[in-house]
Design an enzyme around this catalytic site. Structure first.
Site, PDB file in Angstrom:
ATOM      1  CG  HIS A   1      -1.987  -1.269   1.327  1.00  0.00           C
ATOM      2  ND1 HIS A   1      -3.042  -1.460   0.553  1.00  0.00           N
ATOM      3  CD2 HIS A   1      -1.693  -2.261   2.402  1.00  0.00           C
ATOM      4  CE1 HIS A   1      -3.313  -2.541   0.793  1.00  0.00           C
ATOM      5  NE2 HIS A   1      -2.704  -3.008   1.878  1.00  0.00           N
TER       6      HIS A   1
HETATM    7  C1  BDR Z   1      -3.221   1.432   5.071  1.00  0.00           C
HETATM    8  O1  BDR Z   1      -3.310   0.761   6.291  1.00  0.00           O
HETATM    9  C2  BDR Z   1      -2.081   0.690   7.172  1.00  0.00           C
HETATM   10  O2  BDR Z   1      -2.132  -0.527   7.657  1.00  0.00           O
HETATM   11  C3  BDR Z   1      -1.049   0.543   6.164  1.00  0.00           C
HETATM   12  O3  BDR Z   1       0.117   0.885   6.641  1.00  0.00           O
HETATM   13  C4  BDR Z   1      -1.427   1.266   5.051  1.00  0.00           C
HETATM   14  O4  BDR Z   1      -1.230   2.721   5.206  1.00  0.00           O
HETATM   15  C5  BDR Z   1      -3.924   0.258   4.163  1.00  0.00           C
HETATM   16  O5  BDR Z   1      -5.133   0.505   4.267  1.00  0.00           O
END
Ligand code: BDR
Ligand code: CA
Length: 305
Positions: A239
């Protein structure tokens, strides 16, 4: 061309890979790392930011602690994904204990924006938007100097990862997301629709491990820990690195502009994005990505190319 950036983050496994990428890339001049409670509590994410900088040999970059909790709600706990230490138990050096401890991320970001030329600093936001919302509310003149906020958050056509439609970063602080979306800042959202297309497979880990460079090897360990936190699945989504990839190579992404508002209710979809023709704020959203080129750039930078 090198861009001045502030990284606002809650490290976090994928945050750590994203930060290592930014530190390895000549495209970025990282002015500071501001932290926000999200994946895990503020003390741990702040320590983790220092540990990541220590690994990269960049303790000249300041870490500034920010919000310990969302603006108006209770935060989430994701220890089952990111581990009790937030970095999946992967070993990192400890930060220099004599380094000054900074607090007050919104104020520090404001002062940084005022010190640099108008429109010359990007904010790369990898966690809940609490610090950025406080910057907008408490230091509006400084916030108006931001070149661009690029934020990982939300889901447009994809299913959510917290509720059916809601994504973690926006769901962790819906009120903050609402303030940032409506602030009129130059903003690009990088939602799950794109980040779920940029995935690490076991072969990708093997590729990272072929490098001698610590950022590549540690990123492989981090992603491995990410694999171990879930059962099944051939690959894991990267992500937060997508924010850095967009900042360096926007040409690898396709943007759509949508009128968006944020679900501020108390249901399972609190924090979800709503396409709202009448009242939504126009927001640029990354909806497409050249997956192969993005993964190639990430691995190349981590390996020192
Ligand atoms: C986001 O949520 C967090 O757990 C990750 O680091 C990322 O920023 C993904 O939905
Ligand atoms: Ca994050």
């Amino acid at each position: 061309m090198t861009r001045k950036v502030v990284i606002d983050t809650d490290p976090g496994i994928d945050d750590a890979v994203a930060i290592l990428f930014a530190l390895a890339s000549p495209a970025f001049d990282v002015l500071g790392i501001t932290t926000v409670a999200g994946n895990i509590g503020l003390t741990t994410v702040t320590r983790n930011a220092g540990r990541i900088l220590a690994l990269a040999g960049r303790q000249d970059i300041p870490v500034i602690a920010g919000a310990a909790a969302p603006l108006a709600r209770k935060g989430f706990d994701t220890a089952e994904i990111h581990g009790d230490d937030g970095l999946g138990g992967v070993s990192f050096p400890e930060p220099d204990p004599t380094a000054p401890l900074w607090e007050g991320a919104p104020r520090w970001i404001a002062e940084t924006l005022l010190r640099h030329p108008f429109g010359s600093v990007d904010i790369l936001a990898l966690g809940p938007l609490t610090n950025i919302a406080r910057l907008v509310r408490e230091h509006p003149a400084a916030a108006g100097r931001i070149r661009r906020v690029i934020a990982m958050g939300g889901a447009i056509d994809e299913r959510g990862n917290i509720g059916p439609r809601s994504e973690f970063n926006l769901a962790a602080d819906p009120e903050a997301a609402d303030i940032v979306l409506r602030a009129g800042l130059p903003l690009v959202l990088v939602p799950l629709d794109v980040t779920r297309k940029v995935r690490a497979t076991r072969d990708y880990l093997a590729l990272l491990r072929r490098s001698e460079r610590p950022p590549a090897r540690v990123s492989a360990d981090l992603i491995d820990a990410y694999f171990q936190s879930t059962t099944g699945g051939e690959s894991r989504p990267l992500h937060d690195p997508c924010v850095m990839l967009f900042a360096e190579r926007p040409d690898l992404f396709g943007i759509e502009r949508y009128p968006l508002s944020v679900d501020l209710g108390d249901g399972v979809d609190a924090g979800a994005l709503i396409k709202d023709e009448g009242r939504g704020a126009p927001v640029d959203v990354a909806m497409r990505v050249d997956t192969a080129a993005a993964l190639d750039l990430l691995a190349g930078r981590l390996a020192g190319r």
